[in-house]
Design a protein around this motif. Structure first.
Motif, PDB file in Angstrom:
ATOM      1  N   TYR A  65       0.819  -1.222   0.000  1.00 44.26           N
ATOM      2  CA  TYR A  65       0.000   0.000   0.000  1.00 44.26           C
ATOM      3  C   TYR A  65       0.851   1.270   0.000  1.00 44.26           C
ATOM      4  O   TYR A  65       0.339   2.352   0.226  1.00 44.26           O
ATOM      5  N   LEU A  66       2.147   1.120  -0.250  1.00 46.09           N
ATOM      6  CA  LEU A  66       2.989   2.313  -0.322  1.00 46.09           C
ATOM      7  C   LEU A  66       2.634   3.150  -1.546  1.00 46.09           C
ATOM      8  O   LEU A  66       2.186   2.582  -2.548  1.00 46.09           O
ATOM      9  N   PRO A  67       2.786   4.458  -1.583  1.00 47.04           N
ATOM     10  CA  PRO A  67       3.314   5.262  -0.499  1.00 47.04           C
ATOM     11  C   PRO A  67       2.231   5.584   0.536  1.00 47.04           C
ATOM     12  O   PRO A  67       1.040   5.407   0.282  1.00 47.04           O
ATOM     13  N   LEU A  68       2.679   6.087   1.665  1.00 49.59           N
ATOM     14  CA  LEU A  68       1.751   6.496   2.715  1.00 49.59           C
ATOM     15  C   LEU A  68       0.908   7.675   2.219  1.00 49.59           C
ATOM     16  O   LEU A  68       1.435   8.645   1.687  1.00 49.59           O
ATOM     17  N   GLN A 115      12.585   4.811   8.495  1.00 47.91           N
ATOM     18  CA  GLN A 115      11.281   4.864   7.840  1.00 47.91           C
ATOM     19  C   GLN A 115      11.306   5.815   6.642  1.00 47.91           C
ATOM     20  O   GLN A 115      12.313   6.481   6.396  1.00 47.91           O
ATOM     21  N   CYS A 116      10.194   5.880   5.888  1.00 47.91           N
ATOM     22  CA  CYS A 116      10.070   6.778   4.732  1.00 47.91           C
ATOM     23  C   CYS A 116      10.372   8.220   5.159  1.00 47.91           C
ATOM     24  O   CYS A 116      10.039   8.607   6.275  1.00 47.91           O
ATOM     25  N   PHE A 117      10.983   8.969   4.279  1.00 41.73           N
ATOM     26  CA  PHE A 117      11.234  10.388   4.588  1.00 41.73           C
ATOM     27  C   PHE A 117      11.097  11.218   3.309  1.00 41.73           C
ATOM     28  O   PHE A 117      11.107  10.677   2.198  1.00 41.73           O
ATOM     29  N   GLU A 118      10.927  12.493   3.484  1.00 42.93           N
ATOM     30  CA  GLU A 118      10.756  13.441   2.377  1.00 42.93           C
ATOM     31  C   GLU A 118      11.959  13.343   1.435  1.00 42.93           C
ATOM     32  O   GLU A 118      13.102  13.403   1.880  1.00 42.93           O
ATOM     33  N   GLY A 119      11.706  13.184   0.149  1.00 41.85           N
ATOM     34  CA  GLY A 119      12.787  13.151  -0.827  1.00 41.85           C
ATOM     35  C   GLY A 119      13.385  11.759  -1.041  1.00 41.85           C
ATOM     36  O   GLY A 119      14.230  11.566  -1.912  1.00 41.85           O
ATOM     37  N   CYS A 120      12.911  10.767  -0.271  1.00 37.90           N
ATOM     38  CA  CYS A 120      13.443   9.401  -0.393  1.00 37.90           C
ATOM     39  C   CYS A 120      12.933   8.745  -1.677  1.00 37.90           C
ATOM     40  O   CYS A 120      11.788   8.924  -2.057  1.00 37.90           O
ATOM     41  N   LYS A 121      13.822   8.035  -2.364  1.00 38.56           N
ATOM     42  CA  LYS A 121      13.409   7.359  -3.598  1.00 38.56           C
ATOM     43  C   LYS A 121      13.910   5.918  -3.599  1.00 38.56           C
ATOM     44  O   LYS A 121      13.998   5.273  -4.628  1.00 38.56           O
ATOM     45  N   ARG A 122      14.237   5.388  -2.436  1.00 40.21           N
ATOM     46  CA  ARG A 122      15.019   4.150  -2.416  1.00 40.21           C
ATOM     47  C   ARG A 122      14.250   2.897  -2.824  1.00 40.21           C
ATOM     48  O   ARG A 122      14.822   1.964  -3.360  1.00 40.21           O
ATOM     49  N   CYS A 123      12.942   2.798  -2.551  1.00 39.90           N
ATOM     50  CA  CYS A 123      12.290   1.501  -2.779  1.00 39.90           C
ATOM     51  C   CYS A 123      11.641   1.378  -4.146  1.00 39.90           C
ATOM     52  O   CYS A 123      11.212   0.299  -4.536  1.00 39.90           O
ATOM     53  N   GLY A 124      11.549   2.496  -4.882  1.00 36.26           N
ATOM     54  CA  GLY A 124      10.980   2.438  -6.232  1.00 36.26           C
ATOM     55  C   GLY A 124       9.557   2.959  -6.317  1.00 36.26           C
ATOM     56  O   GLY A 124       9.029   3.125  -7.411  1.00 36.26           O
ATOM     57  N   VAL A 125       8.917   3.203  -5.184  1.00 37.46           N
ATOM     58  CA  VAL A 125       7.521   3.649  -5.219  1.00 37.46           C
ATOM     59  C   VAL A 125       7.419   5.148  -5.532  1.00 37.46           C
ATOM     60  O   VAL A 125       6.636   5.562  -6.378  1.00 37.46           O
ATOM     61  N   CYS A 126       8.212   5.969  -4.837  1.00 36.34           N
ATOM     62  CA  CYS A 126       8.165   7.419  -5.079  1.00 36.34           C
ATOM     63  C   CYS A 126       9.190   7.755  -6.157  1.00 36.34           C
ATOM     64  O   CYS A 126      10.349   7.370  -6.044  1.00 36.34           O
ATOM     65  N   ARG A 127       8.713   8.406  -7.206  1.00 38.29           N
ATOM     66  CA  ARG A 127       9.656   8.731  -8.300  1.00 38.29           C
ATOM     67  C   ARG A 127       9.829  10.229  -8.422  1.00 38.29           C
ATOM     68  O   ARG A 127       8.989  10.990  -8.062  1.00 38.29           O
TER      69      ARG A 127
HETATM   70  S1  SF4 Z   1      10.556   5.562  -1.960  1.00 39.24           S
HETATM   71 FE1  SF4 Z   1      11.111   5.993   0.186  1.00 39.24          FE
HETATM   72  S2  SF4 Z   1       9.488   7.365   0.940  1.00 39.24           S
HETATM   73 FE2  SF4 Z   1       8.717   6.419  -0.964  1.00 39.24          FE
HETATM   74  S3  SF4 Z   1       7.592   4.630  -0.243  1.00 39.24           S
HETATM   75 FE3  SF4 Z   1       9.669   3.928  -0.702  1.00 39.24          FE
HETATM   76  S4  SF4 Z   1      10.774   4.027   1.263  1.00 39.24           S
HETATM   77 FE4  SF4 Z   1       8.897   5.259   1.479  1.00 39.24          FE
END
Ligand code: SF4
Length: 579
Positions: A275-278, A567-579
């Motif tokens: 269910y990412l992103p939050l 945890q998730c943070f502003e500007g994070c792109k590590r898991c592939g969900v936020c581009r």
């Molecule tokens: S890219 Fe980063 S902020 Fe976005 S869902 Fe993944 S871990 Fe969370």
């Protein structure tokens, strides 16, 4: 088939045919609904929950899909459930029509353990189990829900179409594309719609020598190689129960979604990844729903990390000011503070539920839920001091890398908590109930622990006995251990393949349990619950979930090396969900 749970409900013998109609009359009379259905629609649809009414009506995903389908102008959708008496087939609750007479059947799937119930329902309607065996005289049969987009494969051959993602994101395109089309034209059109999986267009090729090892997934040229999961835009995530009833498991509670997704990244939790992103619900939407609640309705704030929401205190305060009592789904210990505990106390909540998972510091790191035992005990004292007298705690056992010492840490933590519970309760001059529930760890698709095995049942039995032997003498402590066989069924299907589907149907048809069916088909149990290879093609690789397999593998390796990930943070792109 899952036996009827102890649901609130009228005492009728529902094996009596006439009584099913009476029971459904009573259920309908009890319902408070905000739904208006279109009349004179040319398509008749039914949404089926493969369990009983009371379970279905406490499932927000089911209620949300039902509401969205009825928003389509050319479809009127009824509901149907698992029934004890199926001699007259499966009927919808609203119009009492047989499922076979509908144009479209939507299944809402939430639990792997309901898979047998899908077959019971189809068998009762004399509908062939497999999509390939149904011609155009049968309704179009589809499935959605969390299980459909976690790992559709153990049930994929049953369905003509499956929805991969959140209904708000997929249904509008789907509805636009099916108007004035026949069954085959709908299936054809769906191959081109993002978030829709047509299982018959894919061929899963398994290794001839290594049992249940997938070698290749072939697909028709007209279909995408992977099905992209679709998730709702942040402005469209809000949902709440379109219908409430005192006969649901959550009697008269209107489930109100506070947020979807979770920023924490607990490595065992599939919902936390798919269910990412939050996305947080707009507080105005939440407050409007609270204001509209009926006299007997309560607000039930739901979400994976309800207490993580930046608006939760404002929402709880609004609920109190509006004189609408509220309840909360499971809470994290590290989210409790003086402010929110006061609000929780003020609404009259007497029981809080907290997921601890393990008392072992190294396993806390492995699962990425690193709340120290000291923090947990301090929070427990605060809860009791506020007059909240009942506490339910959830633990797991059978976790990867688990040793006897890890179980001892959990036992010690529970002993300390029980002692503090009794001591702190003296202030209230009333001792409530401390309940600890243990569930075996079940590796789930789309989590960093997806490659791990489900522990051997004999070892789990030994661990269960060890936990019980060390805890059962404690006073004021209620211990629940979830049935190991049900965890086994869940584990068997959670990472299942099309071979698992074959075994499911064989087991149902021959009225034998899953284990016997596995052997009868020439496999071993371990072929399904084993450790999966890190480079192995996995059945759920058919989905492009957003979270990359590379990221999950990195997280897996960090986990088994006991490393915490932030945890998730502003500007994070590590898991592939936020581009
Ligand atoms: S890219 Fe980063 S902020 Fe976005 S869902 Fe993944 S871990 Fe969370």
């Amino acid at each position: 088939m899952i036996k009827n749970r102890n649901l609130p409900g009228p005492r009728l013998n529902i094996n009596n045919k006439n009584n099913l109609h009476k029971l459904y009359d009573l259920y309908l009379e009890s319902e408070r609904s905000r739904l208006t259905k279109h009349v004179d629609t040319y398509l008749k649809a039914v949404i089926v929950f493969p369990n009983y009414y009371g379970v279905a009506m406490s499932n927000l995903g089911f209620l949300r899909a039902y509401e969205l389908i009825n928003q389509s102008e050319f479809m009127a959708c009824d509901r149907a459930f698992l029934q004890n008496d199926t001699s007259k087939g499966i009927i919808s609750i609203e119009t009492r029509q047989r499922l076979i007479n509908y144009d479209l059947i939507f299944f809402s799937l939430s639990y792997e353990n309901d898979f047998y119930n899908i077959l019971s329902i189809l068998a009762a309607e004399k509908i062939p189990f497999l999509s390939k065996d149904r011609d155009k005289s049968f309704p179009l049969i589809m499935a959605g829900g969390v299980i459909a987009f976690l790992n559709p494969e153990p049930v994929a051959p049953i369905f003509d179409l499956m929805f991969i993602g959140e209904a708000e994101a997929i249904f509008p395109d789907f509805f636009k594309n099916i108007e004035n089309k026949n069954k085959y034209e709908i299936i054809e059109a769906s191959k081109k719609i993002d978030g829709i999986y047509v299982p018959s267009a894919y061929n899963f090729i398994f290794d001839k020598k290594k049992p249940n090892v997938l070698n290749k997934i072939e697909h028709l040229l007209s279909c995408p190689e992977k099905i992209k999961r679709k998730c709702a835009d942040k402005d469209y995530v809000f949902s709440s129960s379109a219908i409430t009833t005192k006969f649901s498991e959550l009697s008269n509670i209107n489930m109100i979604e506070i947020e979807r997704g979770c920023k924490r990244g607990c490595r065992f939790c599939s919902a936390g990844f798919i269910y990412l992103p939050l996305r947080e619900s707009a507080p105005d939407d939440v407050m409007k729903t609270i204001s509209s609640l009926g006299e007997n309705e309560k607000a039930g704030f739901v979400g994976l990390g309800t207490m993580d929401s930046k608006n939760i205190n404002k929402i709880m305060q609004f609920s109190l000011d509006s004189k609408k009592p509220f309840s909360l789904s499971s809470i994290r210990f590290d989210c409790l503070d003086e402010n929110n505990l006061n609000l929780i106390k003020e609404t009259g909540i007497k029981t809080v539920t907290l997921g601890i998972e393990t008392g072992s510091p190294r396993l806390k790191k492995l699962i990425n839920k690193d709340i120290s035992n000291d923090e947990i005990v301090a929070a427990l004292k605060n809860i009791i001091k506020k007059g909240i007298v009942n506490i339910k705690l959830y633990f797991m056992f059978g976790l990867p890398c688990e040793e006897k010492e890890d179980l001892d840490e959990t036992i010690n933590l529970i002993k300390i908590m029980q002692k503090e519970f009794v001591e702190s309760s003296k202030i209230n001059k009333r001792i409530g109930l401390l309940t600890v529930s243990f569930s075996p760890f079940v590796p789930k698709a789309w989590t960093p622990l997806q490659w791990e095995n489900f522990e051997d049942l004999n070892i789990l039995r030994g661990k269960k006995d060890y936990l019980l032997a060390n805890l059962k003498h404690l006073t004021n402590l209620n211990i629940n251990i979830n049935p190991l066989n049900s965890a086994f069924t869940e584990a068997f299907f959670a990472r299942g393949s099309r071979i698992s589907n074959n075994i499911l149907i064989y087991s149902f048809m021959n009225k034998i349990n899953l284990k016997k069916a596995v052997y009868a088909k020439g496999y071993n149990i371990n072929d399904f619950i084993r450790k999966f290879g890190e480079s192995e093609l996995l059945p759920w690789d058919i989905i492009d979930q957003g979270v990359t397999k590379k990221y999950l593998l990195e997280e897996y390796l960090r986990g088994i090396n006991f490393k915490i990930t932030p945890q998730c943070f502003e500007g994070c792109k590590r898991c592939g969900v936020c581009r």
